[in-house]
Scaffold this motif. Sequence first.
Motif, PDB file in Angstrom:
ATOM      1  N   ASN A 118       0.832  -1.198   0.000  1.00  0.00           N
ATOM      2  CA  ASN A 118       0.000   0.000   0.000  1.00  0.00           C
ATOM      3  C   ASN A 118       0.874   1.257   0.000  1.00  0.00           C
ATOM      4  O   ASN A 118       1.542   1.548   0.986  1.00  0.00           O
ATOM      5  CB  ASN A 118      -0.891  -0.024   1.244  1.00  0.00           C
ATOM      6  N   PRO A 119       0.840   2.010  -1.096  1.00  0.00           N
ATOM      7  CA  PRO A 119       1.747   3.163  -1.182  1.00  0.00           C
ATOM      8  C   PRO A 119       1.368   4.302  -0.252  1.00  0.00           C
ATOM      9  O   PRO A 119       2.147   5.230  -0.080  1.00  0.00           O
ATOM     10  CB  PRO A 119       1.613   3.596  -2.649  1.00  0.00           C
ATOM     11  N   LEU A 120       0.189   4.229   0.351  1.00  0.00           N
ATOM     12  CA  LEU A 120      -0.234   5.330   1.223  1.00  0.00           C
ATOM     13  C   LEU A 120       0.308   5.190   2.649  1.00  0.00           C
ATOM     14  O   LEU A 120       0.205   6.099   3.455  1.00  0.00           O
ATOM     15  CB  LEU A 120      -1.756   5.437   1.254  1.00  0.00           C
ATOM     16  N   ILE A 121       0.859   4.012   2.945  1.00  0.00           N
ATOM     17  CA  ILE A 121       1.416   3.821   4.291  1.00  0.00           C
ATOM     18  C   ILE A 121       2.841   4.372   4.322  1.00  0.00           C
ATOM     19  O   ILE A 121       3.693   3.939   3.560  1.00  0.00           O
ATOM     20  CB  ILE A 121       1.416   2.325   4.663  1.00  0.00           C
ATOM     21  N   PRO A 122       3.065   5.347   5.172  1.00  0.00           N
ATOM     22  CA  PRO A 122       4.401   5.955   5.220  1.00  0.00           C
ATOM     23  C   PRO A 122       5.373   5.112   6.025  1.00  0.00           C
ATOM     24  O   PRO A 122       4.966   4.240   6.787  1.00  0.00           O
ATOM     25  CB  PRO A 122       4.129   7.291   5.909  1.00  0.00           C
TER      26      PRO A 122
ATOM     27  N   CYS B  56      -2.487  13.166  -1.825  1.00  0.00           N
ATOM     28  CA  CYS B  56      -2.001  11.805  -2.059  1.00  0.00           C
ATOM     29  C   CYS B  56      -0.623  11.743  -2.698  1.00  0.00           C
ATOM     30  O   CYS B  56       0.157  10.866  -2.397  1.00  0.00           O
ATOM     31  CB  CYS B  56      -3.014  11.009  -2.879  1.00  0.00           C
TER      32      CYS B  56
ATOM     33  N   PHE C 201      -5.717   3.861   7.365  1.00  0.00           N
ATOM     34  CA  PHE C 201      -5.085   2.980   8.352  1.00  0.00           C
ATOM     35  C   PHE C 201      -5.257   3.566   9.746  1.00  0.00           C
ATOM     36  O   PHE C 201      -5.541   4.756   9.901  1.00  0.00           O
ATOM     37  CB  PHE C 201      -3.594   2.733   8.059  1.00  0.00           C
TER      38      PHE C 201
ATOM     39  N   PHE D 148       1.231   1.047  12.366  1.00  0.00           N
ATOM     40  CA  PHE D 148       0.094   1.260  11.481  1.00  0.00           C
ATOM     41  C   PHE D 148      -0.607  -0.049  11.199  1.00  0.00           C
ATOM     42  O   PHE D 148       0.024  -1.085  11.073  1.00  0.00           O
ATOM     43  CB  PHE D 148       0.563   1.837  10.133  1.00  0.00           C
TER      44      PHE D 148
ATOM     45  N   GLU E 263      -3.808  -1.464   8.611  1.00  0.00           N
ATOM     46  CA  GLU E 263      -4.891  -1.203   7.660  1.00  0.00           C
ATOM     47  C   GLU E 263      -6.176  -1.834   8.169  1.00  0.00           C
ATOM     48  O   GLU E 263      -6.135  -2.817   8.903  1.00  0.00           O
ATOM     49  CB  GLU E 263      -4.545  -1.809   6.293  1.00  0.00           C
TER      50      GLU E 263
ATOM     51  N   GLU F 275       0.791   3.788  -9.574  1.00  0.00           N
ATOM     52  CA  GLU F 275       0.186   2.517  -9.165  1.00  0.00           C
ATOM     53  C   GLU F 275      -1.281   2.725  -8.781  1.00  0.00           C
ATOM     54  O   GLU F 275      -1.678   3.830  -8.438  1.00  0.00           O
ATOM     55  CB  GLU F 275       0.952   1.895  -7.995  1.00  0.00           C
TER      56      GLU F 275
ATOM     57  N   SER G  30      -4.927   1.067  -3.796  1.00  0.00           N
ATOM     58  CA  SER G  30      -5.210  -0.303  -3.353  1.00  0.00           C
ATOM     59  C   SER G  30      -6.583  -0.421  -2.697  1.00  0.00           C
ATOM     60  O   SER G  30      -7.246  -1.447  -2.813  1.00  0.00           O
ATOM     61  CB  SER G  30      -4.119  -0.789  -2.412  1.00  0.00           C
TER      62      SER G  30
ATOM     63  N   THR H 228      -7.279  13.957   2.559  1.00  0.00           N
ATOM     64  CA  THR H 228      -6.830  13.064   3.626  1.00  0.00           C
ATOM     65  C   THR H 228      -6.725  13.845   4.935  1.00  0.00           C
ATOM     66  O   THR H 228      -6.268  14.974   4.941  1.00  0.00           O
ATOM     67  CB  THR H 228      -5.462  12.458   3.269  1.00  0.00           C
TER      68      THR H 228
END
Lengths: 335, 265, 338
Positions: free
Chosen positions: B4-8, B233, C74, C81, C83, C116, C119, C243
Amino acid sequence: MTLDVNTKAVVKNAYRITKHRGKTALRIRIPGGYLKAKHFDLLKEIAEVYGDGIVHLTTRQGFEISGIDYSSIPKVNSLINPLLQDLEIDIGVIIKDTSNGYPSAGTRNIAACIGNRVCPFANYNTTALAQRIEKEIYPNDYHVKVALTGCPNDCIKSRMNDFGIVGMVEPQYDYQRCIGCEACVKNCKSNVTGALSLHKGKVKRDARRCIGCGECILKCPTAAWTRNPVKFYDILIMGRTGKKNPRIAEEFIQWADEDVVIKVIKNTYRFIDEHIDKTLPKEHIGYIVDRTGYQVFRDKALEDIKLNPEARIAKNIQWGGFRYSSDVFMSDKLQ
Amino acid sequence: MNKNPLIPKPHKIIGINRETDLESTFRIEMDTAPVMGQFYMVSIPRIGEMPISISGIGQGWIDMTIRNVGKVSQAVHFLDMESTLFLRGPYGNGFCLEEFKGQHLVIAAGGSGIAPVRPIVEYYYNNQHEIDKLDLLFGFKTPDAIMFGKDIKRWKERFKTILTVDDACGIWDGECVGLITGYVKDIKLSEYDRMDVIIIGPPVMIKFTAAEFIKRGVSEERIIVSMERRMSCGLGKCGHCKIGEHYICLDGPVFRYNDAFKMID
Amino acid sequence: MGWKFTNTAFNDLFAGLTEDYIILAPKRFVNRGRFSDTDLIRYDEVKKSDDIIWKEKSTFSPKEAVFPVTQTLFYFTEEAFREPQPEEKQYLVFLRPCDINGIRRPDTINLKNGPEPDSYYANLRKRVRFVMIECTESFDNCFCVSMKSNITSDYDMAVRLTDDKVLLEIKNDDFLRYIRSDIPKIEFRPEFVLENKIKVNVPEVDEMPAGVYEHEMWNEYKSRCIACGRCNTTCVTCTCHTTNDIFYDDNSLAGERRRTWASCHVDGFTDMAGGISFRKDNGSRMRFKVLHKIYDYRKRFGEHMCVGCGRCDDNCPEYISYSGCINTLNKVIRETVS
């Protein structure tokens, strides 16, 4: 021929004793201000044939036809039969003899704003409720004024009445649907009571500050705020104009449901029965409450009523209002 | 889950250097090297996320110069050495240094716009042979707002450097005062295709500085700008940074001006 | 292949489908409309065919089925973290051709734009199947024909509702097993609306003339538009989001990062820390949106973004006609070019 008029009977029949000797004026009741346009033909005919050709628009949303000879009363009463039929009998009011005009005039016409039939702000159908109340309280000789308004904007000025019935809506919040745009928050702050605030990207509603106007629902672009389909009312009581202590009505019950509204008004007539000063020719409900005090009124008004759980009752009411004081304001000379 | 690219990812702060009252440069542990001009989405969980361009690149670290003007940046300024910052990226198109090979390069930066060009200057400082000539034109609002003062002093040794402040505030001992646009004329231009001009700064500064260069005959294709927009994003999804058909996060932030000036907000 | 159902048999079909699918369709919320004594129609779970509103346009689009208004990305506790638990549910969405074509736009943005796919979107989208509601007569404000979104073949099943029967086409064989053996087979292919009352002349220019951006046609929207964002929230193709991080009131070390829909008309959409923002007046927001829907998006992705569902025009409280604006724009472009 000298006129021999029973003024008490004439007044009860909804005619006025006017300044012009020999001439009377008829007040047409229009519950909720809801009148089919077809009736204008009849109003015109009465005014032009039996009156002075003028129809006055009253503050309580009726028509007053002036310049009628007292001798024409029986004829005019028979002519207004279709009005009684359509505006009273057909909505459920019981009038035993419809050929003799209005059976009483004490309880005034129930005024209403246009309500949710047309107005986007209104929270209920004021016409329908006006007709329902009319059915419950008319005909009656007690002097009571009821006005209905769709929302707290109070366009009908219900706060000048003995009973002001203000439409309330409970806004229900769908947390997931809210995008935090603040349209409701900003509007509530600038136009209403500031009951809404932004909290972590979502909206919080302070139920104690919310007056149920429904503006948040109107503003919401995602239908995160929707209406509770149950309708609620704010019952304001004992506002009045008049020479003695005019004042605006105060909140008696917030978030009452429709049955509570009806029952409170009906109980009020029983309260009047018990407490009216029968030595006087008439006594307005507001002045009776002034004599008995709010608590006595409240207990009677709530008698045998099962309140809906949302309803909140005023612990105490302190009406303010205006008291004439010539000594203070009307000095002969400016000192 | 890691796809998941959104998780830093957590990165340690290994250096903090205060530049001005508002800006500090944070040196952050980073094992992969980004391209100059790219940016990262920097976040502190609970507070939020923001796009920050790279103001320095080294072995095992990157620099980010952060202005204390928002919710997240304020929180970052409370962090100490060894604290963790959360990053994802790098994102966007950076500068293509290949294109500048043998060229006369002019860099004009206004205010914090100096941050993303700092690595470029630093690179040519160490690799001067790769370029024909480098001219620097930096403008700040006040003397107090000057960032990378020491670096600029060092760069001055090797490159023609004009440093100006809009308002001298009675404490400025530099030579130049006034808007950066007024000093464009002091840059000696080269032939059309022998030179490139990088302009970075607030939108208004970019617009008027570019106009000065164009007035002097530099063509739009030779001007390169970097644009800053709100982003949620960095991946072409949130839509905040879209202008025309372009997503600043994907197609930029670095653009040729002949593309950029057509992008109307 | 087609089947003919009585209304009762069609409701029975739902009993089978609901065992495996959550069925989402336009549903009536009685007296929950914006105004008192009006209903709200929006997508929500239905359990039987009778719960579906077949003959009215939903206020909100079916994009909610693939793109939730609020979505947790998340959770975090201190520096860890997690999800949200992956969801396994399958969804069956009843929608019209314009909306099927419409959802291709969120698909494009979320699955194809950028390095990409998103997800979260991808994970939900792959569990969504479409049942096309045959639509042969357009509603007020529809202009799908002008936007060439009146026809689609991208569905698993298609349904036609008449007074006494329901015809169903099945294109995805996975659904055959829900059809009882006593349901009569027939030939059925859905038809499509071929003309709308509202026609829009979409400008087909490769390069927007520069004068258009500054043109005075946008000025009237400065005061007419109130930046409420309804045109965006009801649009099937709008996908912008913001966000946000939040922490829990009871424990500020735990919280979540989530995204919610955003609107390019609403204040703050372009705000950057430090006070810079763009498109401050509502006229330029209108310009931005309109050009995005019928010009910018096509430049990038090859088809127009707008599908002509008309929900923006249905819902604008200020009676701004987006379709009218496109027609004006087309005229302005022709004048500018000539």
